[in-house]
Enzyme design. Structure first.
Site, mmCIF file in Angstrom:
data_model
loop_
_atom_site.group_PDB
_atom_site.id
_atom_site.type_symbol
_atom_site.label_atom_id
_atom_site.label_comp_id
_atom_site.label_asym_id
_atom_site.label_seq_id
_atom_site.Cartn_x
_atom_site.Cartn_y
_atom_site.Cartn_z
ATOM 1 N N GLU A 156 -31.624 -14.550 30.243
ATOM 2 C CA GLU A 156 -30.496 -14.642 29.315
ATOM 3 C C GLU A 156 -29.987 -16.031 29.480
ATOM 4 O OE1 GLU A 156 -27.440 -10.504 29.217
ATOM 5 O OE2 GLU A 156 -27.008 -12.384 30.367
ATOM 6 N N GLU A 199 -15.878 -4.915 30.216
ATOM 7 C CA GLU A 199 -16.412 -5.897 29.533
ATOM 8 C C GLU A 199 -16.892 -4.818 27.852
ATOM 9 O OE1 GLU A 199 -20.498 -8.723 28.770
ATOM 10 O OE2 GLU A 199 -19.755 -7.270 30.130
ATOM 11 N N ASP A 258 -26.761 -2.412 29.886
ATOM 12 C CA ASP A 258 -25.852 -2.884 30.599
ATOM 13 C C ASP A 258 -23.963 -2.793 29.583
ATOM 14 O OD1 ASP A 258 -24.259 -5.521 31.246
ATOM 15 O OD2 ASP A 258 -25.334 -6.988 28.933
#
Length: 870
Positions: free
Chosen positions: A305, A412, A384
């Site tokens: 990332e 999240e 994730d």
């Protein structure tokens, strides 16, 4: 502007001024604010006696005194207990020396404790809290308080506990500027304006919370590390954070960038095998330990990332990890090297490309090449933090290096604390999952504890991201932080039991409250999964943006590798060895066989592993019911995948609505402020669950062309679309993604915006104009609930009002801290006006005054009866 419009806008300004502000967090907003005992009686102790008057033993004594008084609702200890007198605290060795007749255990390991009683020469019993070390004493004190809060009494048998995992850390993804990546509870308690905050009292209070659930480490900064935190000035500032945490036995750690020797050290390279780079890290470690003698270690995110990593020099994660580990080894520090390494520029057209494969492909070949003080930090699943994933195969793929499982306490991908989602059942399923490594019993929790592969270092890390708004923002979200600590201490605990503990310590010990809130917590994760992404689809959210609202195609045809491969005929990612990416082959043979065959794959992961047609039939379900006290079992017909998608989204949204009713049933038994706070959140969640429901079902209805057998998808009785209304000032706009609005369209007000200073004006400006959307009611006369579905983008506030026959009956200010500055599913919100009397020919209208980036956009209104028509 006419008088009615003037009155309407004035009422909007009044509503805007009435918006309540956020309350800063305090320690007593968590579980340490224990309610009083159900039966007070007398306090059964009159003296808390620590063996030492400093350090963690003093903290333990202070916490016991404070906790007992709080539980009893008193302000002092007394000598009128009938049975017990002293509470004696200390290490087992200290107590044995002073009180040999108490017989504390000789074999307590570090951080373990025992709670027992004995009667010496005095008439009353003494309670002994003995620790394997000072941390164990503190943990024992909190365990004793937890016991009496839950059981309304003192244990009558010996309690002995030892933590399952050595590493029990929280990660805080805080940035030096005070922002928090994936933090949903306000700004950082650690940083502000590039530096450590002056006021670290909240940090000390946070350390106290963490100690109460046995957490022993805290990584203070974002894994997308800010290298400047390693410079000398910032290290001195960070030492103040360590000082604030130390009295609670919580040791500070840092996320570091492997590029630091170059970015802040001035070297020409950060190649981990370069001697100058190794020397730089060794010197930096010496500097850190001079300032922070009990520094815990480093966490590393690299080569993923956009973060720099050893791959730039042809090196491996083991090369980088070992260089850092060598620098820390003499000081007793450790390196947690994240296994979250993948290529986010994958070719979506390649059936062998698969993000899920990455961690195993990269780290499994390195097994046996890591230094002893390196731990691979492995996410619970291979993608994730999704609403559901299979267990990461890397847990069974590394036998010669310790592992720490990384989970996410901050929500999240699971509602960002705006949705009630109790995550302990998810974590528990992963911890209990048997990977059958080497054809033997190897549950993940045993791998992390070092029992399966004989690795002494391992554990669990929770990404917490607390902030200044009551730690996690939502009061009920604190159940996740509490549950993380309890499972980190003892992964055999039942999430329902943990929920009961937390409720009794945080909300009430009233049986109805406990049972109702416990049921809400336990139903919340299944409900969220149902109305977002069931059957292993993961969470069908905006993965390239907010990670919050629905955006199904954001995970398709890009490089991120979270594809679900939906087309007109079917959906699901083929990860089999035979025809797909081969991911199933990373598991031990017994598990690989389970996932390779769609007939054996658990339904809740079917679409994670297999691409199937919409007409694929799932297994029939056996339903258990009680009839006249006797169990009866009925088999429901099997459903197609597409029908399951329709049904699950409607059922999940219905469960979210039930949370509101469940909470309402407790109103008379709850603190009024807590009741109203949580109720508003649950009402919002029930509305956003409908946004999710409608987005997903209309997307797959359009894509598959297969209708809902129950006639719901695409049919909304009582719904009046904004684009079909008579519009004054409003303009029809397309919503992106299209499924985030009913019919793909909405209306937006293009008239002059409400200026920010209007909110502070005593009377409000006199030159504002509003937009209007108008419908004529053609239904039966009666009383109705009228829902206004609108968009509340961040960066502005809009005034909205519902009018009947041009008379305002309800006004509100549409301002919310929701993701995205444009109208979409992130900020689609509903407002309900109850018990509206309507008759044929009445004109319903919604007026809006825009402000900032909020253009008072409307999706639809929905009119549903509240009682039979008259």
């Amino acid at each position: 502007m006419g008088g009615k419009a003037q009155l309407f806008i004035a009422s909007l300004l009044f509503a805007a001024l009435a918006v309540p502000g956020s309350t800063a967090q305090t320690a007593d907003q968590a579980w340490l604010n224990r309610p009083v005992w159900a039966e007070k009686g007398t306090i059964p102790f009159y003296w808390v006696n620590p063996m030492r008057s400093d350090g963690l033993e003093k903290q333990a004594a202070d916490e016991l005194t404070r906790g007992i008084l709080n539980l009893h609702g008193s302000d002092h200890l007394t000598d009128d207990g009938e049975e017990f007198g002293y509470i004696i605290l200390g290490t087992a060795a200290e107590i044995k020396k002073e009180w040999p007749e108490s017989r504390p255990p000789d074999d307590l390991p570090a951080e373990g404790f025992s709670i027992s009683s004995f009667r010496a020469k005095q008439e009353k019993k003494s309670l002994i809290v003995a620790g394997g070390d000072e941390r164990g004493v503190l943990y024992g004190a909190y365990a004793f308080l937890r016991y009496i809060a839950e059981h309304n009494g003192v244990p009558n048998t010996t309690i002995r506990e030892v933590p399952a995992f050595k590493i029990r850390w929280v990660d805080e993804w805080d940035n030096p500027d005070g922002t928090i990546e994936r933090g949903y509870a306000g700004p950082s308690i650690f940083f502000e304006n590039g530096n450590v905050r002056e006021d670290l009292a909240p940090v000390s209070e946070y350390g106290r919370l963490l100690a109460s659930i046995g957490i022993n480490g805290l990584n203070v900064n974002n894994v997308n590390a800010a290298p400047q935190l390693l410079n000398s000035d910032h290290l001195k500032q960070l030492a103040r954070i360590a000082d604030a945490l130390r009295p609670w036995g919580v040791h500070l750690a840092l996320s570091v960038s492997v590029a630091s020797p170059q970015t802040i050290g001035g070297l020409s390279t950060y190649d981990p095998l370069d001697p100058a780079v190794k020397a730089w890290w060794a010197a930096k470690a010496d500097e850190i330990y001079t300032l922070i003698p009990d520094f815990a270690g480093f966490t590393v995110k690299a080569d993923t990332e956009g973060q720099p990593g050893p791959a730039s020099f042809g090196r491996t994660p083991a090369d980088a990890a070992n260089t850092l580990a060598a620098a820390l080894q003499s000081h007793g520090g450790i390196v947690l090297y994240r296994g979250f390494v993948y290529n986010h520029h994958l070719d979506w057209r390649d059936p062998k490309a698969d993000r899920a494969r990455a961690a195993y492909d990269i780290f499994h070949p390195l097994d046996g090449k890591f230094a002893p003080n390196v731990i691979v930090q492995t996410k619970e699943g291979p993608i994730d933090f999704q609403a559901r994933e299979p267990v990461s195969p890397l847990f069974s793929g590394l036998e010669h290096v310790g592992q720490a499982m990384e989970v996410q306490i901050t929500q999240e991908y699971t509602g960002q604390q705006r949705h009630l989602v109790y995550l302990a059942p998810m974590w528990k399923q992963v911890l209990d999952f048997d990977l059958h490594a080497d054809n033997r019993f190897t549950p993940v929790k045993d791998i992390l504890a070092g029992k399966s592969f004989n690795q002494p270092l391992g554990g669990i890390v929770g990404v917490a991201c607390v902030g200044r708004d009551r730690w996690l923002g939502s009061p009920l979200a604190l159940a996740n932080l509490y549950a993380f600590g309890r499972l980190a201490w003892d992964p055999s605990l039942d999430p329902a039991q943990i929920a009961e503990e937390w409720i009794k310590q945080s909300i009430s010990s009233d049986p109805q409250v406990v049972a109702t809130v416990q049921n809400m917590l336990m139903q919340s994760w299944p409900a969220y999964e149902q109305y977002t992404g069931p059957l292993g689809l993961q969470t069908l959210t905006d993965i390239t943006g907010s990670h919050y609202g629905p955006n199904i195609e954001s995970s398709e045809r890009n490089g991120w590798g979270q594809w679900h491969d939906a087309d007109a005929k079917g959906l699901g990612k083929d990860r089999t060895v035979a025809t797909g990416s081969g991911f199933t082959g990373q598991y031990p043979p017994q598990i690989a066989k389970l996932y390779e065959n769609s007939a054996y794959t658990p339904e809740n992961l079917l679409l994670f592993f297999h691409h199937v047609p919409y007409t694929w039939r799932l297994y029939p379900k056996t339903v258990h019911t009680m009839v006249e006290g006797r169990p009866e079992y009925q088999t429901e017909p099997s459903k197609t995948v597409i029908q399951y998608l329709y049904d699950s989204h409607y059922e999940g949204a219905a469960q979210a609505a039930k949370f509101v009713a469940d909470w309402d049933s407790l109103k008379s038994k709850l603190d009024p402020a807590l009741f109203e706070d949580v109720r508003a959140r649950l009402v919002y969640q029930s509305g956003h669950a409908i946004v999710w429901r409608d987005a997903v079902v209309q997307y797959f209805l359009k894509l598959s062309g297969i209708p809902d057998e129950k006639g719901r998808a695409g049919h909304y009785p009582g719904r009046l679309e904004a684009e079909d209304a008579k519009l004054d000032g409003y303009k029809v706009i397309d919503i992106t993604p299209w499924e985030d609005a009913s019919g793909g369209k909405a209306v937006s007000c293009d008239k002059p915006q409400l200026p920010a200073e209007a909110l502070a004006a005593p009377t409000g400006p006199g030159n504002l104009t509003s937009c209007a959307a108008e419908w004529t009611w053609s239904g039966a006369a009666g009383h109705y609930n009228v829902v206004v579905q609108y968009f509340a983008p961040s960066g502005g506030g809009a005034g909205l009002g519902l009018l009947i026959n041009y008379q305002a009956i309800d006004t509100w200010f549409a301002r919310a801290d929701l993701p995205s500055t444009v109208p979409n599913g992130d900020n689609s919100t509903r407002h309900t006006t109850s018990n509206v009397n309507l008759k044929p020919g009445d004109v319903l209208s919604v007026r809006g005054v825009p402000g900032g980036s909020n253009h008072a956009a409307l999706d639809y209104i929905e009119v549903t009866p509240t009682q039979p028509a008259q």
